[in-house]
Design a protein around this motif. Structure first.
Motif, PDB file in Angstrom:
ATOM      1  N   GLY A  33       0.820  -1.215   0.000  1.00 27.87           N
ATOM      2  CA  GLY A  33       0.000   0.000   0.000  1.00 27.87           C
ATOM      3  C   GLY A  33       0.848   1.257   0.000  1.00 27.87           C
ATOM      4  O   GLY A  33       0.561   2.217  -0.724  1.00 27.87           O
ATOM      5  N   ARG A  34       1.906   1.272   0.814  1.00 22.51           N
ATOM      6  CA  ARG A  34       2.814   2.428   0.839  1.00 22.51           C
ATOM      7  C   ARG A  34       3.475   2.632  -0.514  1.00 22.51           C
ATOM      8  O   ARG A  34       3.588   3.753  -1.003  1.00 22.51           O
ATOM      9  N   SER A  35       3.923   1.531  -1.105  1.00 18.80           N
ATOM     10  CA  SER A  35       4.585   1.624  -2.413  1.00 18.80           C
ATOM     11  C   SER A  35       3.643   2.184  -3.469  1.00 18.80           C
ATOM     12  O   SER A  35       4.036   3.025  -4.280  1.00 18.80           O
ATOM     13  N   LEU A  36       2.403   1.716  -3.455  1.00 18.57           N
ATOM     14  CA  LEU A  36       1.431   2.220  -4.435  1.00 18.57           C
ATOM     15  C   LEU A  36       1.116   3.690  -4.207  1.00 18.57           C
ATOM     16  O   LEU A  36       0.952   4.450  -5.163  1.00 18.57           O
ATOM     17  N   ARG A  37       1.040   4.115  -2.938  1.00 17.78           N
ATOM     18  CA  ARG A  37       0.799   5.524  -2.634  1.00 17.78           C
ATOM     19  C   ARG A  37       1.938   6.399  -3.143  1.00 17.78           C
ATOM     20  O   ARG A  37       1.722   7.463  -3.719  1.00 17.78           O
ATOM     21  N   ILE A  38       3.178   5.957  -2.919  1.00 11.73           N
ATOM     22  CA  ILE A  38       4.340   6.710  -3.388  1.00 11.73           C
ATOM     23  C   ILE A  38       4.345   6.790  -4.910  1.00 11.73           C
ATOM     24  O   ILE A  38       4.581   7.846  -5.496  1.00 11.73           O
ATOM     25  N   LEU A  39       4.070   5.660  -5.551  1.00 17.02           N
ATOM     26  CA  LEU A  39       4.036   5.624  -7.016  1.00 17.02           C
ATOM     27  C   LEU A  39       2.965   6.572  -7.556  1.00 17.02           C
ATOM     28  O   LEU A  39       3.208   7.313  -8.511  1.00 17.02           O
ATOM     29  N   LYS A  40       1.809   6.590  -6.922  1.00 18.88           N
ATOM     30  CA  LYS A  40       0.727   7.467  -7.360  1.00 18.88           C
ATOM     31  C   LYS A  40       1.093   8.940  -7.193  1.00 18.88           C
ATOM     32  O   LYS A  40       0.869   9.756  -8.091  1.00 18.88           O
ATOM     33  N   SER A  41       1.709   9.282  -6.050  1.00 17.55           N
ATOM     34  CA  SER A  41       2.075  10.683  -5.828  1.00 17.55           C
ATOM     35  C   SER A  41       3.174  11.128  -6.786  1.00 17.55           C
ATOM     36  O   SER A  41       3.162  12.256  -7.274  1.00 17.55           O
ATOM     37  N   GLU A  42       4.130  10.256  -7.083  1.00 20.34           N
ATOM     38  CA  GLU A  42       5.178  10.598  -8.045  1.00 20.34           C
ATOM     39  C   GLU A  42       4.599  10.766  -9.450  1.00 20.34           C
ATOM     40  O   GLU A  42       5.017  11.641 -10.204  1.00 20.34           O
ATOM     41  N   GLY A  43       3.640   9.931  -9.802  1.00 22.93           N
ATOM     42  CA  GLY A  43       2.978  10.071 -11.099  1.00 22.93           C
ATOM     43  C   GLY A  43       2.246  11.395 -11.228  1.00 22.93           C
ATOM     44  O   GLY A  43       2.301  12.053 -12.257  1.00 22.93           O
ATOM     45  N   LYS A  44       1.569  11.804 -10.150  1.00 25.51           N
ATOM     46  CA  LYS A  44       0.873  13.093 -10.168  1.00 25.51           C
ATOM     47  C   LYS A  44       1.866  14.245 -10.278  1.00 25.51           C
ATOM     48  O   LYS A  44       1.618  15.218 -10.994  1.00 25.51           O
ATOM     49  N   ALA A  45       2.993  14.136  -9.573  1.00 26.25           N
ATOM     50  CA  ALA A  45       4.000  15.198  -9.627  1.00 26.25           C
ATOM     51  C   ALA A  45       4.579  15.311 -11.044  1.00 26.25           C
ATOM     52  O   ALA A  45       4.768  16.420 -11.558  1.00 26.25           O
TER      53      ALA A  45
END
Length: 87
Positions: A33-45
């Motif tokens: 879950g943490r990894s997916l959250r980080i990946l999602k935030s980096e994608g948005k950035a």
């Protein structure tokens, strides 16, 4: 069309419990879950950065379109001319 049927989900769950064990499964799920959250935030950035770059490069009204790539000029070596050939 469903991606996974209920039987497939049950099989995946049983396999995960056997692979990780009952005690480590919640930790593995948290880490995923943490990894997916980080990946999602980096994608948005990245998307925000890309969009802001496109807006900055957009031509203003009434001006000629701006090329994405600068014109490239190839220069000959000093002292060389077209007719010179290596012997």
């Amino acid at each position: 069309m469903r991606l996974l049927s209920p039987g497939s989900l049950l099989l995946v769950t049983v396999f995960a419990v056997l692979l990780f064990g009952g005690k480590r499964l919640p930790d593995a799920a948290r880490a995923l879950g943490r990894s997916l959250r980080i990946l999602k935030s980096e994608g948005k950035a990245l998307r925000r950065e890309f969009d802001s770059g496109r807006e900055a490069a957009a031509p203003s009204s009434g001006s000629a379109p701006v090329s994405a790539e600068p014109d490239r000029v190839v220069k000959a070596a000093p002292g060389a001319s077209r007719g010179d050939r290596a012997a």
